[in-house]
Design an enzyme around this catalytic site. Structure first.
Site, PDB file in Angstrom:
ATOM      1  N   LYS A  10       0.851  -1.204   0.000  1.00 12.02           N
ATOM      2  CA  LYS A  10       0.000   0.000   0.000  1.00 12.02           C
ATOM      3  C   LYS A  10       0.876   1.239   0.000  1.00 12.02           C
ATOM      4  O   LYS A  10       2.038   1.191   0.438  1.00 12.02           O
ATOM      5  CB  LYS A  10      -0.943   0.013   1.210  1.00 12.02           C
ATOM      6  CG  LYS A  10      -0.268  -0.008   2.594  1.00 12.02           C
ATOM      7  CD  LYS A  10       0.241   1.315   3.105  1.00 12.02           C
ATOM      8  CE  LYS A  10       0.983   1.215   4.428  1.00 12.02           C
ATOM      9  NZ  LYS A  10       1.731   2.403   4.826  1.00 12.02           N
ATOM     10  N   VAL A  95      10.891  -4.990   3.321  1.00 14.74           N
ATOM     11  CA  VAL A  95      10.468  -5.061   4.731  1.00 14.74           C
ATOM     12  C   VAL A  95      10.786  -3.744   5.457  1.00 14.74           C
ATOM     13  O   VAL A  95      11.810  -3.116   5.180  1.00 14.74           O
ATOM     14  CB  VAL A  95      11.180  -6.249   5.425  1.00 14.74           C
ATOM     15  CG1 VAL A  95      10.867  -6.295   6.913  1.00 14.74           C
ATOM     16  CG2 VAL A  95      10.768  -7.564   4.766  1.00 14.74           C
ATOM     17  N   ALA A  96       9.885  -3.360   6.369  1.00 13.45           N
ATOM     18  CA  ALA A  96      10.046  -2.124   7.165  1.00 13.45           C
ATOM     19  C   ALA A  96      10.281  -0.922   6.254  1.00 13.45           C
ATOM     20  O   ALA A  96      11.211  -0.139   6.445  1.00 13.45           O
ATOM     21  CB  ALA A  96      11.175  -2.282   8.185  1.00 13.45           C
ATOM     22  N   GLY A 101       3.899  -4.238   4.142  1.00 12.50           N
ATOM     23  CA  GLY A 101       4.066  -5.640   3.743  1.00 12.50           C
ATOM     24  C   GLY A 101       3.574  -6.636   4.788  1.00 12.50           C
ATOM     25  O   GLY A 101       2.845  -7.582   4.455  1.00 12.50           O
ATOM     26  N   GLY A 102       3.952  -6.426   6.027  1.00  9.27           N
ATOM     27  CA  GLY A 102       3.549  -7.358   7.086  1.00  9.27           C
ATOM     28  C   GLY A 102       2.037  -7.363   7.268  1.00  9.27           C
ATOM     29  O   GLY A 102       1.406  -8.415   7.399  1.00  9.27           O
ATOM     30  N   SER A 103       1.441  -6.177   7.253  1.00  5.12           N
ATOM     31  CA  SER A 103      -0.008  -6.066   7.423  1.00  5.12           C
ATOM     32  C   SER A 103      -0.741  -6.717   6.256  1.00  5.12           C
ATOM     33  O   SER A 103      -1.782  -7.355   6.430  1.00  5.12           O
ATOM     34  CB  SER A 103      -0.441  -4.597   7.495  1.00  5.12           C
ATOM     35  OG  SER A 103       0.165  -3.989   8.599  1.00  5.12           O
ATOM     36  N   SER A 104      -0.183  -6.559   5.061  1.00  6.11           N
ATOM     37  CA  SER A 104      -0.841  -7.134   3.892  1.00  6.11           C
ATOM     38  C   SER A 104      -0.751  -8.664   3.918  1.00  6.11           C
ATOM     39  O   SER A 104      -1.699  -9.360   3.550  1.00  6.11           O
ATOM     40  CB  SER A 104      -0.213  -6.574   2.613  1.00  6.11           C
ATOM     41  OG  SER A 104      -1.052  -6.823   1.525  1.00  6.11           O
ATOM     42  N   ASP A 136      -2.837  -1.145  10.136  1.00  6.19           N
ATOM     43  CA  ASP A 136      -2.978  -1.186   8.677  1.00  6.19           C
ATOM     44  C   ASP A 136      -3.702  -2.437   8.186  1.00  6.19           C
ATOM     45  O   ASP A 136      -4.052  -2.534   7.005  1.00  6.19           O
ATOM     46  CB  ASP A 136      -1.592  -1.141   8.000  1.00  6.19           C
ATOM     47  CG  ASP A 136      -1.011   0.268   7.970  1.00  6.19           C
ATOM     48  OD1 ASP A 136      -1.778   1.236   8.151  1.00  6.19           O
ATOM     49  OD2 ASP A 136       0.211   0.390   7.760  1.00  6.19           O
TER      50      ASP A 136
HETATM   51  P1  ATP Z   1       3.769  -0.346   8.479  1.00  3.06           P
HETATM   52  O1  ATP Z   1       3.851   0.761   7.488  1.00  3.06           O
HETATM   53  O2  ATP Z   1       2.470  -1.124   8.446  1.00  3.06           O
HETATM   54  O3  ATP Z   1       4.193  -0.017   9.867  1.00  3.06           O
HETATM   55  P2  ATP Z   1       6.079  -1.379   7.188  1.00  3.06           P
HETATM   56  O4  ATP Z   1       5.698  -1.501   5.760  1.00  3.06           O
HETATM   57  O5  ATP Z   1       6.894  -0.167   7.519  1.00  3.06           O
HETATM   58  O6  ATP Z   1       4.801  -1.444   8.063  1.00  3.06           O
HETATM   59  P3  ATP Z   1       6.653  -4.182   7.448  1.00  3.06           P
HETATM   60  O7  ATP Z   1       7.326  -4.614   6.194  1.00  3.06           O
HETATM   61  O8  ATP Z   1       5.248  -4.555   7.637  1.00  3.06           O
HETATM   62  O9  ATP Z   1       6.870  -2.621   7.640  1.00  3.06           O
HETATM   63  O10 ATP Z   1       7.569  -4.710   8.666  1.00  3.06           O
HETATM   64  C1  ATP Z   1       7.563  -4.095   9.905  1.00  3.06           C
HETATM   65  C2  ATP Z   1       8.091  -5.075  10.946  1.00  3.06           C
HETATM   66  O11 ATP Z   1       7.208  -6.188  11.035  1.00  3.06           O
HETATM   67  C3  ATP Z   1       9.471  -5.634  10.642  1.00  3.06           C
HETATM   68  O12 ATP Z   1      10.244  -5.448  11.797  1.00  3.06           O
HETATM   69  C4  ATP Z   1       9.263  -7.104  10.389  1.00  3.06           C
HETATM   70  O13 ATP Z   1      10.284  -7.921  10.950  1.00  3.06           O
HETATM   71  C5  ATP Z   1       7.938  -7.412  11.089  1.00  3.06           C
HETATM   72  N1  ATP Z   1       7.131  -8.423  10.369  1.00  3.06           N
HETATM   73  C6  ATP Z   1       6.439  -9.398  10.942  1.00  3.06           C
HETATM   74  N2  ATP Z   1       5.823 -10.154  10.037  1.00  3.06           N
HETATM   75  C7  ATP Z   1       6.113  -9.650   8.832  1.00  3.06           C
HETATM   76  C8  ATP Z   1       5.776 -10.014   7.504  1.00  3.06           C
HETATM   77  N3  ATP Z   1       5.006 -11.054   7.225  1.00  3.06           N
HETATM   78  N4  ATP Z   1       6.252  -9.240   6.508  1.00  3.06           N
HETATM   79  C9  ATP Z   1       7.021  -8.163   6.783  1.00  3.06           C
HETATM   80  N5  ATP Z   1       7.398  -7.791   8.022  1.00  3.06           N
HETATM   81  C10 ATP Z   1       6.950  -8.522   9.048  1.00  3.06           C
END
Ligand code: ATP
Length: 288
Positions: A10, A95-96, A101-104, A136
């Site tokens: 997103k 990631v992060a 990504g994690g929420s999706s 999210d």
């Molecule tokens: P948001 O914007 O929703 O806070 P983000 O996009 O910045 O999230 P994510 O990729 O969702 O970040 O990852 C955030 C944290 O969640 C990381 O520290 C990661 O280790 C943890 N995490 C747990 N499960 C997942 C997953 N399936 N995919 C990605 N990260 C994950």
């Protein structure tokens, strides 16, 4: 039976943080859309109660810290299911990164297991449950352009966006969302983007007004810690993006372009400055 659920990234076309609730949760007002950069979540059901997560990404925990694991456990418990699930995440979303990504992944698990376990829960039920995992997740259950308010749980779907391209640039930094959210200076003058104007622009299919309604309250906070965000945004604009800003709590910066040739030029030029760059489009028909 095995099924595969798409878990798209997103972006926040606009993001405002209004205040912090007594329980520490934030009150949001944002417009989100999903793009065609996605993880793929493969799901199958097992006879034991075990939830087993595997992934091709070296950066992710596969235990209860994984949001996909948490989603499966939560649904299993709330729906009183005695079966378990095997979950394999093919990771493509950085990631992060501020791309959710994690929420999706968690939302994809909720949708997928709802089918596999034949629960017949509505998307609204799944979104409501998902809020316990991350703010999210309710949006990601729908993964369609929406106004998101409350703690992330009030989702108002919006019409299809006018056509445009999105260049994503993820600098070499991982941002801790909780740490950024802890530093929102609610007692100071915050930059509040015109969210209602963004909603009107989308309803009218007015691309120019979408551009002028963009804004992200968190951008000033994250870019203070990671100055490369400001540079990436300036580069995007310099190379010809119609507008650019940070997504979520960062550090990914996205640029919008109405024309494909322009988007390609921005994409190619950004590759010289940033290790991870993607050229994508908002999902045309949601998850279908
Ligand atoms: P948001 O914007 O929703 O806070 P983000 O996009 O910045 O999230 P994510 O990729 O969702 O970040 O990852 C955030 C944290 O969640 C990381 O520290 C990661 O280790 C943890 N995490 C747990 N499960 C997942 C997953 N399936 N995919 C990605 N990260 C994950």
């Amino acid at each position: 039976m095995e099924i595969t659920e798409k878990a798209p990234a997103k972006i926040n076309l606009s993001l405002d943080a209004l205040f912090q609730h007594a329980d520490g949760e934030h009150e949001w007002k944002m417009v989100m859309t999903s793009v065609d950069l996605a993880d793929y979540v493969e799901l199958s059901t097992t006879t034991s109660r075990q939830i087993k997560v595997t992934t091709d990404s070296g950066f992710l925990p596969v235990d209860q810290r994984n949001l996909a694991f948490q989603a499966a456990r939560l649904l299993q418990r709330k729906a009183g299911i005695t079966r378990g699930a095997r979950i394999h995440i093919r990771k493509q979303i950085p990631v992060a990164a501020g791309l959710g990504g994690g929420s999706s992944d968690a939302a994809a698990v909720l949708r997928g297991l709802n089918r596999l376990w034949q629960l017949n829960w509505s998307l609204a039920d799944l979104a409501h449950l998902g809020l316990a995992i991350d703010s999210d997740v309710p949006y990601c259950v729908y993964s369609q352009t929406a106004l998101v308010t409350g703690r992330g749980d009030e989702i108002t779907l919006l019409p299809k966006l006018p056509p445009f391209w999105v260049v994503l640039a993820k600098p070499n930094a991982s941002v801790s969302t909780p740490s950024i959210l802890r530093s929102i200076p609610y007692d100071q003058q915050l930059n509040h983007p015109p969210i209602e104007q963004m909603v009107t622009a989308i309803k009218q299919g007015n691309y120019e007004q979408i551009l002028t309604s963009m804004g992200n309250t968190l951008e000033a906070i994250t870019s203070q810690r990671y100055p490369q965000i400001k540079q990436l945004r300036q580069k995007m604009q310099q190379f010809g993006a119609d507008a650019a800003q940070m997504s979520g709590s960062g550090p990914t910066v996205f640029g919008l372009c109405a024309k494909y040739s322009r988007a390609q030029h921005v994409f190619n030029s950004m590759k010289g400055f940033c290790p991870e760059v993607y050229l994508v489009r908002p999902l045309l028909n949601g998850l279908n």
